[in-house]
Design an enzyme around this catalytic site. Structure first.
Site, mmCIF file in Angstrom:
data_model
loop_
_atom_site.group_PDB
_atom_site.id
_atom_site.type_symbol
_atom_site.label_atom_id
_atom_site.label_comp_id
_atom_site.label_asym_id
_atom_site.label_seq_id
_atom_site.Cartn_x
_atom_site.Cartn_y
_atom_site.Cartn_z
ATOM 1 C CB CYS A 148 -0.893 -0.023 1.232
ATOM 2 S SG CYS A 148 -1.704 1.546 1.601
ATOM 3 C CB CYS A 165 0.638 1.373 4.256
ATOM 4 S SG CYS A 165 -1.088 0.881 4.333
#
Length: 112
Positions: free
Chosen positions: A30, A33
């Protein structure tokens, strides 16, 4: 900072802990993230709380469903095996500083 990579470790390190734990649900694939993780690490080094990075790299990880994690990154506070407070990232955006500050303000009372 704890690195939690599977549901068994999550149960042992977060749910079964006597100490409240701030958890970051995230995945290395991600981009939001990866951008947020250094901010989480800074928060963990600045506060006297217990922190855990919970890796959700495997789409079949049951923690996705167990905690209804729809978007990563997501922050959560656990105490006594229960989820008390959470801040979900926004799809296509992640978490920003304001969201983290709001989360920290909400959990400060639980951790003092």
């Amino acid at each position: 900072m704890l690195d939690v990579k599977d549901p068994n470790a999550f149960r042992k390190e977060v749910l079964d802990s006597d100490e409240p734990t701030v958890a970051l649900f995230w995945a290395t694939w991600c981009p939001f993230c990866r951008k947020f993780k250094p901010e989480f690490d800074k928060l963990a080094s600045a506060k006297p709380w217990r922190f855990a990075s919970v890796y959700l790299d495997d789409e079949s990880n049951p923690l996705w469903d167990d905690y209804a994690v729809d978007v990563v990154p997501t922050l959560a506070l656990f105490r006594g095996g229960k989820l008390l407070v959470r801040e979900d990232g926004i799809l296509g955006y992640g978490l920003d500083r304001r969201m983290v500050d709001d989360f920290v303000q909400r959990i400060s009372g639980e951790l003092s």
